[in-house]
Design a protein around this motif. Structure first.
Motif, PDB file in Angstrom:
ATOM      1  N   LEU A   1      -6.991   1.998   2.182  1.00 26.62           N
ATOM      2  CA  LEU A   1      -7.157   1.634   0.773  1.00 26.62           C
ATOM      3  C   LEU A   1      -8.616   1.746   0.332  1.00 26.62           C
TER       4      LEU A   1
ATOM      5  N   ARG B   1      -7.015  -5.595 -12.380  1.00 25.53           N
ATOM      6  CA  ARG B   1      -7.808  -4.959 -11.322  1.00 25.53           C
ATOM      7  C   ARG B   1      -9.295  -5.092 -11.604  1.00 25.53           C
TER       8      ARG B   1
ATOM      9  N   TYR C   1       2.727   1.537  -3.677  1.00 31.71           N
ATOM     10  CA  TYR C   1       1.955   1.924  -4.852  1.00 31.71           C
ATOM     11  C   TYR C   1       1.078   3.161  -4.641  1.00 31.71           C
ATOM     12  N   PHE C   2       0.637   3.367  -3.389  1.00 33.47           N
ATOM     13  CA  PHE C   2      -0.319   4.453  -3.156  1.00 33.47           C
ATOM     14  C   PHE C   2       0.116   5.424  -2.057  1.00 33.47           C
TER      15      PHE C   2
ATOM     16  N   GLU D   1     -11.007   0.423  -5.442  1.00 27.12           N
ATOM     17  CA  GLU D   1     -10.233   0.177  -6.660  1.00 27.12           C
ATOM     18  C   GLU D   1      -8.753  -0.076  -6.364  1.00 27.12           C
ATOM     19  N   GLU D   2      -8.251   0.536  -5.305  1.00 30.19           N
ATOM     20  CA  GLU D   2      -6.850   0.331  -4.920  1.00 30.19           C
ATOM     21  C   GLU D   2      -6.653  -1.065  -4.353  1.00 30.19           C
TER      22      GLU D   2
ATOM     23  N   LEU E   1      -5.982   4.156 -12.432  1.00 25.60           N
ATOM     24  CA  LEU E   1      -5.246   3.544 -11.316  1.00 25.60           C
ATOM     25  C   LEU E   1      -4.853   4.563 -10.242  1.00 25.60           C
ATOM     26  N   LYS E   2      -4.482   5.745 -10.663  1.00 21.92           N
ATOM     27  CA  LYS E   2      -4.093   6.813  -9.728  1.00 21.92           C
ATOM     28  C   LYS E   2      -2.996   6.360  -8.757  1.00 21.92           C
ATOM     29  N   LEU E   3      -1.913   5.904  -9.320  1.00 24.44           N
ATOM     30  CA  LEU E   3      -0.785   5.487  -8.484  1.00 24.44           C
ATOM     31  C   LEU E   3      -0.103   6.697  -7.851  1.00 24.44           C
TER      32      LEU E   3
ATOM     33  N   SER F   1       0.829  -1.204   0.000  1.00 18.67           N
ATOM     34  CA  SER F   1       0.000   0.000   0.000  1.00 18.67           C
ATOM     35  C   SER F   1       0.864   1.255   0.000  1.00 18.67           C
TER      36      SER F   1
END
Length: 737
Positions: free
Chosen positions: A222, A253, A214-215, A225-226, A279-281, A211
């Motif tokens: 989270l 995903r 990536y985010f 979608e994450e 995705l919005k990484l 977590s």
């Protein structure tokens, strides 16, 4: 969300029997399902149950390797190090979306079956026969067990291959252990363990590390979608890596999201909305090891690592200590002072550039505690030689990551000889008269066995031919007179001098014993390290009590349990009066001796300059009552570089001296590290002087040039055939001021 119910409640034997029910069908369905493994597994015919039960049921679950956090003395993070980047978190700190996503995509019947999903297994077996493919039927529990085997294998390629090899025998072991795990842990704990042990790619082990990677957020935060994206990674972290292939990661995903909707974990509308989102990484690149240490503390960080790997306090064997370090999960509070480290870095680079042939090392120790407050160098810590980086720690011994031998310490050793003489009852007023050159019989020096150190003479000289006549101990230290200290060592005793050095922690950089057969030790002919010199001088500041240098204050393991750390050991090396006397004499060095360019004007301070033959090493070691700092300058790699006619840090030097280069570096380090409001004083004592010296120096010139006479080029090697000793003696020994 579907109703969750445990599939547990069966004993090992009952679940084994239930599994054997599959094998019992083998006679009827063998032809249709093509189960050639039935006999090989030992799960059919007489003795099947016995064979299954013979597999040990005590699955040993090793503690999960986690990141270790190294802190400074104020609690700030210096660096994080790990063999596997993992932070174990409880299930309550993992987003419910993440829990549902992993169950939906990896084992949707997780809450309905026991350790083995018989329906899933039969379905997979039948599908494999029909398609010729190998479809998995492992439950989350079985996958967790497999991951335990992988974790236990560590970084051993052969063990990892064995743990992941797709064999029927390994599958049976997984089944047996999965049954045990179901009985002992229950579904929630299994899910928690699974999410903490699983690899998610990009060096991230466990959902918390994934977590963050990536985010850049905690696992508990989270979004749907994450969580779905992370759950999708488990099947193939490389193939679905969102950093390297956004399209594949998005497809995977969305597959997870649809599956979540199919099993009722989320509504179809929720899934559809999540599928439409990008995705919005927010990728956080991994920072691992001392190479990422903040504030230029990489050398200190590496010293901490080596301390844990070498000190028996952390394990009886090297293997035990390595296991502790690699397992990680430690929180290591060190002695590093952010303020002192900043000052040391600034000082080391203030006069020496990283691309110079010459390097500088600065190390600071707290008197009375032995705490190492800083380690700075002119070259940055790292592996990129094109950027002049190095991992060679110039402040420490070879065993702790330093140079092969250490460095000759030159005249910074002379205060140790003075202390030995004072302890023997020799007065500071003791005066010796000589020409600027001196030839001393080797037979006049005795080792600790009482034997002469050799035959022939030891020929030495002072820096300038004007340095002749009578000197007492104070003036000899101030002007760094070699001939005086050869005679003082003669009277105090070579054995007594070496013994005093050992009491002050003086050690060779290569770990070999300090020889008691080399008279040139009094002029710094035996190599040591900046850390040893800073700690030795800290004993003068501490009124004669030496404390072994330490880098660790406290350690806790992954469970918050304290780990015992070695403490500094303090012992009296000399009387308080001796230390006080040395302090007063060394104050003269910075006030009007060879170290005037180093002297601090706002507080009591003392120190000593030092150089070696051909000026290949230059030193200033000095202290206040609350801080001791050693500065060394010289060539750190390859051949020694004589520091004549040389440009260092953009400044030209016709000859480098202890006072004119290390001295100003020392002053910068001390000024930056010390608190202006804390100005303790040395204990004042009257230091007897030779009468003729006292009268003569009443009218001395206060504007004495600190460079003048700061170094000499005397050959301190005893001139007799076959003389051996420390490497420094074979190469000319230390000399000079």
């Amino acid at each position: 969300m579907p109703k969750k119910r445990s599939g547990g409640g069966l004993t090992t034997t009952q679940q084994a029997a239930k599994f054997l029910g599959v094998a019992a069908l083998s006679g009827a369905v063998l032809a249709g399902l093509a189960l050639p493994a039935a006999g090989a597994l030992g799960l059919a015919a007489k003795g099947t149950v016995e064979g299954f039960d013979e597999i040990p049921s005590n699955l040993k679950t090793p503690p999960l390797s986690q990141r270790t956090t190294i802190l400074d003395n104020e609690g700030g993070t210096i660096a994080t190090v790990y063999s596997r980047d993992r932070t174990v978190v409880p299930l309550k700190d993992i987003s419910p979306y993440m829990q549902d996503a992993i169950v939906a995509i990896e084992d949707s019947r997780f809450y309905e079956h026991g350790a083995v999903d018989l329906k899933g297994m039969l379905r997979a077996l039948n599908s494999n026969v029909q398609s010729g493919a190998t479809q998995g039927a492992s439950t989350l529990t079985q996958q967790y067990v497999k991951n335990v085997f992988v974790e236990e294998a560590g970084d051993d390629p052969e063990k990892v291959a064995e743990a992941t090899r797709q064999t029927l025998g390994r599958k049976v072991r997984e089944l047996k252990y999965a049954i045990q795990v179901e009985e002992e842990l229950g579904k929630k704990k299994i899910l928690e363990n699974y999410l903490n042990i699983t690899f998610f790619g990009q060096q991230a082990y466990g959902v918390e590390a994934a977590s963050q990677r990536y985010f850049s957020k905690h696992a508990k935060d989270l979004k749907l979608e994450e969580a779905a994206m992370l759950a999708g990674l488990v099947q193939s972290p490389t193939r679905y890596d969102p950093v390297n292939d956004t399209e594949e990661a998005t497809k995977r995903r969305n597959t997870v999201l649809r599956r979540m909707a199919d099993v009722g974990s989320v509504s179809k509308d929720e899934a559809a909305k999540a599928i439409e989102s990008p995705l919005k990484l927010k990728v956080k690149r991994p920072r691992n090891g001392c190479i990422t240490a903040v504030s230029g503390s990489g050398f200190f960080c590496d010293y901490v690592r080596k301390t844990i790997l070498t000190d028996p306090a952390f394990g009886k064997t090297a293997e035990d200590r390595t296991k502790l370090w690699n397992l990680g999960g430690l929180t290591v509070k060190t002695t590093l002072s952010p303020r002192a480290q900043k000052a040391a870095n600034e000082a080391a680079t203030s006069k020496v550039n990283k691309d110079d042939k010459i390097a500088a090392s600065v190390v600071q120790v707290e008197p009375g505690t032995g705490k190492i407050l800083s380690m700075g160098q002119s070259r940055p810590y790292g592996l990129d030689q094109t950027q002049h980086e190095t991992v060679l720690n110039l402040a420490v011994s070879n065993a702790m990551g330093g140079s092969t031998y250490g460095f000759q310490v030159g005249s910074t050793f002379k205060p140790i000889t003075a202390a030995a003489a004072l302890e023997k009852g020799i007065s500071p007023a003791q005066s010796y008269s000589s020409d600027w050159k001196l030839s001393v019989p080797m037979s006049s020096f005795r080792n600790c066995k009482g034997a002469p150190t050799g035959s022939g003479n030891w020929d030495l000289q002072n820096e300038m031919d004007s340095e002749k006549g009578a000197f007492d101990m104070t003036s000899a230290l101030g002007k760094s007179i070699n001939t005086y200290f050869a005679k003082l060592e003669q009277q105090a005793g070579l054995c007594e001098t070496v013994t005093m050095a050992k009491k002050l922690g003086y050690e060779r950089g290569d770990g070999k014993p300090v020889s008691d057969n080399n008279p040139s030790i009094t002029l710094g002919g035996t190599e040591s390290t900046p850390l040893n010199m800073a700690a030795a001088y800290a004993a003068f500041a501490n009124r004669g009590t030496y404390c072994t240098p330490i880098a660790l204050q406290a350690i806790t393991d992954a469970n918050g349990k304290k780990v015992d750390v070695p403490k500094s050991t303090c012992s009296r090396a000399m009387s308080e009066k001796t230390a006080d006397t040395v302090n007063q004499m060394l104050k003269g060095v910075v006030e009007d001796g060879t170290g005037t360019q180093a002297g601090l004007t706002d507080r009591d301070n003392a120190g000593k300059t030092g150089t070696t033959n051909d000026r290949v090493d230059a030193w200033f070691v000095g202290y206040t009552p609350n801080l001791s700092t050693a500065v060394w300058v010289g060539a750190d790699v390859g051949k020694k570089v004589p520091m004549y006619d040389i440009t260092i840090g953009g400044q030209y030097y016709d000859k480098v001296c202890g006072g004119c280069l290390p001295g100003p570096i020392w002053r910068t380090a001390m000024t930056g590290a010390l608190n202006a409001s804390e100005t303790p004083s040395f204990n004042a004592v009257d230091v007897p002087r030779a009468k003729e010296k006292e009268d003569k120096e009443k009218d001395k010139d206060k504007g004495h040039d600190g460079d003048k006479g700061d170094d000499d080029k005397s050959d301190t090697t005893p001139s007799r055939p076959g003389f051996t000793g420390g490497r420094g003696d074979r190469h000319g020994g230390g000399n000079g001021h």
